[in-house]
Design a protein around this motif. Structure first.
Motif, PDB file in Angstrom:
ATOM      1  N   TYR A  85     -38.984  -1.631  13.184  1.00  0.00           N
ATOM      2  CA  TYR A  85     -37.719  -2.354  12.918  1.00  0.00           C
ATOM      3  C   TYR A  85     -36.625  -1.395  12.456  1.00  0.00           C
ATOM      4  O   TYR A  85     -35.484  -1.453  12.939  1.00  0.00           O
ATOM      5  CB  TYR A  85     -37.961  -3.434  11.861  1.00  0.00           C
ATOM      6  N   GLU A  86     -36.996  -0.513  11.553  1.00  0.00           N
ATOM      7  CA  GLU A  86     -36.013   0.440  11.035  1.00  0.00           C
ATOM      8  C   GLU A  86     -35.572   1.381  12.139  1.00  0.00           C
ATOM      9  O   GLU A  86     -34.380   1.712  12.245  1.00  0.00           O
ATOM     10  CB  GLU A  86     -36.616   1.225   9.872  1.00  0.00           C
ATOM     11  N   PHE A  87     -36.516   1.833  12.996  1.00  0.00           N
ATOM     12  CA  PHE A  87     -36.174   2.722  14.105  1.00  0.00           C
ATOM     13  C   PHE A  87     -35.210   2.036  15.052  1.00  0.00           C
ATOM     14  O   PHE A  87     -34.165   2.602  15.427  1.00  0.00           O
ATOM     15  CB  PHE A  87     -37.460   3.145  14.828  1.00  0.00           C
ATOM     16  N   ASN A  88     -35.540   0.804  15.434  1.00  0.00           N
ATOM     17  CA  ASN A  88     -34.675   0.074  16.367  1.00  0.00           C
ATOM     18  C   ASN A  88     -33.284  -0.188  15.751  1.00  0.00           C
ATOM     19  O   ASN A  88     -32.261  -0.090  16.437  1.00  0.00           O
ATOM     20  CB  ASN A  88     -35.342  -1.246  16.761  1.00  0.00           C
ATOM     21  N   LYS A  89     -33.323  -0.531  14.472  1.00  0.00           N
ATOM     22  CA  LYS A  89     -32.034  -0.806  13.810  1.00  0.00           C
ATOM     23  C   LYS A  89     -31.177   0.445  13.785  1.00  0.00           C
ATOM     24  O   LYS A  89     -29.975   0.411  14.102  1.00  0.00           O
ATOM     25  CB  LYS A  89     -32.276  -1.315  12.386  1.00  0.00           C
ATOM     26  N   ASN A  90     -31.752   1.568  13.401  1.00  0.00           N
ATOM     27  CA  ASN A  90     -30.985   2.815  13.325  1.00  0.00           C
ATOM     28  C   ASN A  90     -30.503   3.244  14.703  1.00  0.00           C
ATOM     29  O   ASN A  90     -29.368   3.729  14.853  1.00  0.00           O
ATOM     30  CB  ASN A  90     -31.826   3.916  12.695  1.00  0.00           C
ATOM     31  N   VAL A  91     -31.367   3.079  15.688  1.00  0.00           N
ATOM     32  CA  VAL A  91     -30.967   3.442  17.056  1.00  0.00           C
ATOM     33  C   VAL A  91     -29.800   2.569  17.496  1.00  0.00           C
ATOM     34  O   VAL A  91     -28.819   3.058  18.080  1.00  0.00           O
ATOM     35  CB  VAL A  91     -32.169   3.325  18.024  1.00  0.00           C
ATOM     36  N   ASP A  92     -29.912   1.277  17.194  1.00  0.00           N
ATOM     37  CA  ASP A  92     -28.816   0.360  17.582  1.00  0.00           C
ATOM     38  C   ASP A  92     -27.510   0.738  16.878  1.00  0.00           C
ATOM     39  O   ASP A  92     -26.429   0.719  17.491  1.00  0.00           O
ATOM     40  CB  ASP A  92     -29.202  -1.074  17.233  1.00  0.00           C
ATOM     41  N   LEU A  93     -27.641   1.070  15.602  1.00  0.00           N
ATOM     42  CA  LEU A  93     -26.431   1.444  14.853  1.00  0.00           C
ATOM     43  C   LEU A  93     -25.817   2.713  15.416  1.00  0.00           C
ATOM     44  O   LEU A  93     -24.589   2.804  15.584  1.00  0.00           O
ATOM     45  CB  LEU A  93     -26.766   1.646  13.371  1.00  0.00           C
ATOM     46  N   VAL A  94     -26.645   3.703  15.707  1.00  0.00           N
ATOM     47  CA  VAL A  94     -26.136   4.976  16.239  1.00  0.00           C
ATOM     48  C   VAL A  94     -25.523   4.760  17.604  1.00  0.00           C
ATOM     49  O   VAL A  94     -24.446   5.297  17.920  1.00  0.00           O
ATOM     50  CB  VAL A  94     -27.245   6.035  16.272  1.00  0.00           C
ATOM     51  N   GLU A  95     -26.208   3.971  18.435  1.00  0.00           N
ATOM     52  CA  GLU A  95     -25.651   3.717  19.765  1.00  0.00           C
ATOM     53  C   GLU A  95     -24.328   2.965  19.659  1.00  0.00           C
ATOM     54  O   GLU A  95     -23.392   3.228  20.425  1.00  0.00           O
ATOM     55  CB  GLU A  95     -26.670   2.914  20.586  1.00  0.00           C
ATOM     56  N   SER A  96     -24.267   2.020  18.709  1.00  0.00           N
ATOM     57  CA  SER A  96     -22.996   1.311  18.495  1.00  0.00           C
ATOM     58  C   SER A  96     -21.911   2.288  18.047  1.00  0.00           C
ATOM     59  O   SER A  96     -20.764   2.227  18.504  1.00  0.00           O
ATOM     60  CB  SER A  96     -23.195   0.223  17.438  1.00  0.00           C
ATOM     61  N   TRP A  97     -22.288   3.185  17.155  1.00  0.00           N
ATOM     62  CA  TRP A  97     -21.325   4.204  16.674  1.00  0.00           C
ATOM     63  C   TRP A  97     -20.877   5.097  17.812  1.00  0.00           C
ATOM     64  O   TRP A  97     -19.700   5.428  17.938  1.00  0.00           O
ATOM     65  CB  TRP A  97     -22.016   5.003  15.562  1.00  0.00           C
ATOM     66  N   ILE A  98     -21.876   5.475  18.707  1.00  0.00           N
ATOM     67  CA  ILE A  98     -21.564   6.345  19.852  1.00  0.00           C
ATOM     68  C   ILE A  98     -20.615   5.632  20.795  1.00  0.00           C
ATOM     69  O   ILE A  98     -19.646   6.221  21.301  1.00  0.00           O
ATOM     70  CB  ILE A  98     -22.867   6.766  20.559  1.00  0.00           C
ATOM     71  N   ARG A  99     -20.844   4.346  21.016  1.00  0.00           N
ATOM     72  CA  ARG A  99     -19.962   3.590  21.905  1.00  0.00           C
ATOM     73  C   ARG A  99     -18.539   3.526  21.321  1.00  0.00           C
ATOM     74  O   ARG A  99     -17.543   3.661  22.047  1.00  0.00           O
ATOM     75  CB  ARG A  99     -20.521   2.170  22.095  1.00  0.00           C
ATOM     76  N   GLU A 100     -18.488   3.331  20.032  1.00  0.00           N
ATOM     77  CA  GLU A 100     -17.175   3.279  19.368  1.00  0.00           C
ATOM     78  C   GLU A 100     -16.436   4.600  19.520  1.00  0.00           C
ATOM     79  O   GLU A 100     -15.234   4.628  19.830  1.00  0.00           O
ATOM     80  CB  GLU A 100     -17.360   2.943  17.883  1.00  0.00           C
ATOM     81  N   LYS A 101     -17.161   5.704  19.326  1.00  0.00           N
ATOM     82  CA  LYS A 101     -16.537   7.015  19.451  1.00  0.00           C
ATOM     83  C   LYS A 101     -16.137   7.289  20.885  1.00  0.00           C
ATOM     84  O   LYS A 101     -15.071   7.886  21.140  1.00  0.00           O
ATOM     85  CB  LYS A 101     -17.486   8.110  18.962  1.00  0.00           C
ATOM     86  N   GLU A 102     -16.970   6.861  21.819  1.00  0.00           N
ATOM     87  CA  GLU A 102     -16.647   7.074  23.228  1.00  0.00           C
ATOM     88  C   GLU A 102     -15.391   6.305  23.609  1.00  0.00           C
ATOM     89  O   GLU A 102     -14.536   6.804  24.354  1.00  0.00           O
ATOM     90  CB  GLU A 102     -17.835   6.644  24.101  1.00  0.00           C
ATOM     91  N   LEU A 103     -15.293   5.068  23.084  1.00  0.00           N
ATOM     92  CA  LEU A 103     -14.071   4.297  23.349  1.00  0.00           C
ATOM     93  C   LEU A 103     -12.846   5.001  22.750  1.00  0.00           C
ATOM     94  O   LEU A 103     -11.779   5.051  23.369  1.00  0.00           O
ATOM     95  CB  LEU A 103     -14.196   2.885  22.761  1.00  0.00           C
ATOM     96  N   MET A 104     -13.001   5.509  21.542  1.00  0.00           N
ATOM     97  CA  MET A 104     -11.902   6.213  20.870  1.00  0.00           C
ATOM     98  C   MET A 104     -11.499   7.449  21.662  1.00  0.00           C
ATOM     99  O   MET A 104     -10.308   7.722  21.859  1.00  0.00           O
ATOM    100  CB  MET A 104     -12.331   6.592  19.451  1.00  0.00           C
ATOM    101  N   ILE A 105     -12.540   8.202  22.138  1.00  0.00           N
ATOM    102  CA  ILE A 105     -12.260   9.414  22.913  1.00  0.00           C
ATOM    103  C   ILE A 105     -11.663   9.044  24.251  1.00  0.00           C
ATOM    104  O   ILE A 105     -10.733   9.695  24.747  1.00  0.00           O
ATOM    105  CB  ILE A 105     -13.556  10.233  23.080  1.00  0.00           C
TER     106      ILE A 105
END
Length: 645
Positions: A29-49
């Motif tokens: 659960y923690e792995f999936n949650k962290n992965v989801d959070l990081v991927e969400s963060w990556i998507r946000e940064k990609e949109l910003m870039i």
């Protein structure tokens, strides 16, 4: 018990397996949650870039950098976070449960992370480059804002109310020019260094910077022109206010002169001080002439300033109006000073004239006081000689008073002051009228005293006549009261003398009537000694009546005494006759013979006839006695005794 222990061990194993399952589920659960959070963060940064926003300004760009670096956010992904996720993935893979799924997610996440790191680095560099340009633009905006601020100050109209504020404005303007010079140097430094360094980093943003630079350069040129124009205006304002201050200084000096040296204040106490004030007033004229020349130069300078203002008449209407009013007021003040000096000069001359008048007034007052003191003498003489002496002195006094030069000079000088409309005309008129009134009163008093002296002279003449007549009456009354009639010696002579005495009284009646008439005239003319005169007249009348009464009384007494004397003589004759008759009747001779008897009878007949003839005398004596008794004769006792005898 063994079975129970076995079950207990099984329960413990089962519980351990369940716990391990929970731990694994937790890690997944923690792995999936962290992965989801990081991927969400990556998507946000990609949109910003992908949006590639470099910011509108320096603050916006700084905010984007902070956002890119997750500054101030709750979520921040970095190498440590990725390492923890990989470590958790390794743990799950080692547990041999869902290792493929975990590994795929880990690999996918690591790939995305690597790709994102390069994009973030490129985007960060673009933001850093943009930040430098934004910093340049901010500096340019700051320069332009400062220029706008200075423009507002430079374009502000100079509204200095006085020289101090004008000079203060000039100092402020100099400081403003220095500030603008500093801004210009700062701008040149930016233009020479930062612009050249950043010119190729971001052409689009630099285009905006070029526009700002051009705008700043235009504003600098305008501001320089405004500063130059305002500097000229301030210099002119300083000159104008210096002129106004010079005018104000002249007005203050004029006010002091008008109050302290040209005001109409009566301070001199005598003619000498008045002459000194006139001399000092001449020195004031010299001072006025010197100031007048300076004021003339000042006026010419003001006219030159007025000509400068009229070159731009529309903008300088208020200043032109103020300067014209100032020049007009200055001309009016100069006229006022000249007029005030003339007025003060006339005033001081009138002050001197007033002292001259007061001196004449004092002389006239002193002279009148002396003359009034002479007339306060109530001495009207104690006798006729003294009155005549007083009349001579009074005539000399009147002659010395008539046409007195001091009063003539005072009146003549006062008339001159009346014609000049002297400032102290009221007091001069009062003093002049006072002197003339006192003079007229003195003349009236002199006339009154003259009349009193004349009346006194008449009185003493009257008194002289009165004393003479009074003495004569007193003397005659003594004579009239003489009782010499009681002595029968020389009664006829006494009657004759008394008749002469009464004739003398009658002959002096004219004198007495004249005295009475004189006294009545004095009383009718309201003589100041009317009471005494009336008393004297009453006394004369009384004495005259007394004299007449006494003379009449004495005449009557003399007549009565003479009648008594005749009565006594008749009685004496009758007494002698009776004695003779008695002697004859006492004769015892009756005759010796007829012839002698007849002779005796004849004698007796003759005697009887004689007695019969004397009966009339006897009756006459009786009648006289009765008359004397009725008239209460003063010798009635002697008469009655004589009659009885």
């Amino acid at each position: 018990l063994d079975d129970l222990l076995t079950k207990w061990e099984e329960l413990k194993d089962l519980s351990r397996n369940i716990c391990e399952g929970f731990e694994e589920a937790k890690d997944i659960y923690e792995f999936n949650k962290n992965v989801d959070l990081v991927e969400s963060w990556i998507r946000e940064k990609e949109l910003m870039i992908q949006f590639n926003d470099t910011g509108e300004d320096y603050e916006h760009c700084t905010a984007l950098l902070k956002k890119l670096d997750d500054v101030g956010t709750g979520l921040k992904v970095d190498e440590d976070e990725i390492h923890q996720i990989n470590h958790l993935a390794d743990k799950l893979i080692n547990q041999c449960k869902n290792e493929n799924q975990v590994d795929e997610k880990r690999l996918s996440l690591n790939e995305k992370w690597k790709q994102l790191q390069q994009k973030i680095a490129d985007y960060r560099q673009r933001l850093i480059n943009a930040l430098e340009i934004h910093s340049l633009n901010r500096d340019l905006d700051e320069v332009n804002e400062r220029l706008m601020e200075k423009h507002l100050l430079a374009s502000k109209e100079c509204d200095a109310k006085n020289l101090s504020s004008a000079e203060n404005e000039q100092r402020k303007h100099l400081s403003l020019c220095n500030d603008i010079y500093g801004i210009d140097n700062h701008f040149k430094n930016i233009n020479d260094n930062d612009v050249r360094r950043l010119i190729g980093k971001n052409p689009e943003l630099m285009e905006k910077s070029r526009t700002k630079i051009q705008n700043i350069q235009d504003n600098l040129r305008k501001l320089s022109q405004e500063c130059s124009t305002k500097d000229e205006k301030l210099k002119f304002a300083v000159k104008l206010h210096k002129f106004f201050d010079s005018i104000k200084e002249y007005e203050n000096w004029a006010s002091i002169i008008l109050v302290n040296k040209l005001s109409k204040t009566f301070t001199s106490e005598n003619i000498l001080q008045a002459e000194n004030e006139l001399q000092d007033h001449g020195y004031v004229k010299d001072e006025l002439l010197a100031k007048k020349q300076n004021n003339k130069n000042l006026k010419e300078y003001g006219l030159s300033l007025l000509q400068e203002l009229k070159q731009n008449e529309n903008e300088n209407q208020l200043q032109i109006q103020k300067l014209q009013e100032c020049l007009e007021n200055n001309d009016e003040l100069q006229r006022k000073l000249d007029q005030a000096w003339e007025d003060k000069s006339n005033y001081l001359k009138q002050c001197k004239q007033l002292h001259n008048f007061n001196e004449l007034y004092k002389q006239a007052d002193s002279w009148l006081t002396m003359k009034e003191a002479f007339l306060t003498n109530d001495d009207l003489g104690s006798n006729l000689t003294a009155v005549k002496d007083l009349l001579k002195k009074h005539d000399s006094f009147v002659q010395s008073f008539a046409g007195h030069q001091r009063i003539v000079d005072l009146s003549t000088f006062a008339q001159q002051l009346f014609e000049q409309k002297h400032f102290d005309l009221h007091n001069i008129q009062m003093k002049h009228d006072e002197i003339l009134e006192r003079r007229d009163k003195l003349l009236e008093l002199a006339k009154i005293r003259k009349n009193k002296l004349e009346d006194s002279k008449l009185y003493f003449k009257f008194l002289q006549n009165y004393n003479e007549i009074h003495g004569w009456l007193t003397e005659k009354i003594k004579v009239a009261n003489d009782e010499s009639y009681r002595e029968s010696i020389n009664l006829l002579s006494k009657k004759q003398k008394h008749a002469a005495f009464e004739a003398e009284i009658n002959s002096n009646k004219g004198r007495i009537d004249e005295l009475l008439g004189e006294g009545e005239n004095l009383i009718n003319n309201s003589h100041f000694r009317s009471e005494e005169i009336k008393s004297n007249l009453d006394n004369i009348k009384k004495l005259y009546r007394q004299l007449n009464d006494s003379a009449t009384f004495k005449r009557n007494r003399l007549n009565e005494a003479y009648q008594a004397l005749q009565f006594f003589r008749l009685c004496d004759v009758l007494s002698l006759w009776i004695k003779d008759i008695e002697a004859i009747l006492s004769d015892q001779d009756n005759g010796k013979d007829l012839s002698s008897v007849r002779n005796l009878l004849k004698k007796h007949q003759l005697l009887e006839n004689d007695v019969h003839n004397h009966n009339e005398n006897i009756e006459n004596i009786k009648d006289q006695l009765a008359h004397f008794q009725r008239s209460n004769h003063f010798q009635i006792d002697e008469i009655e005794e004589k009659g009885k005898s």
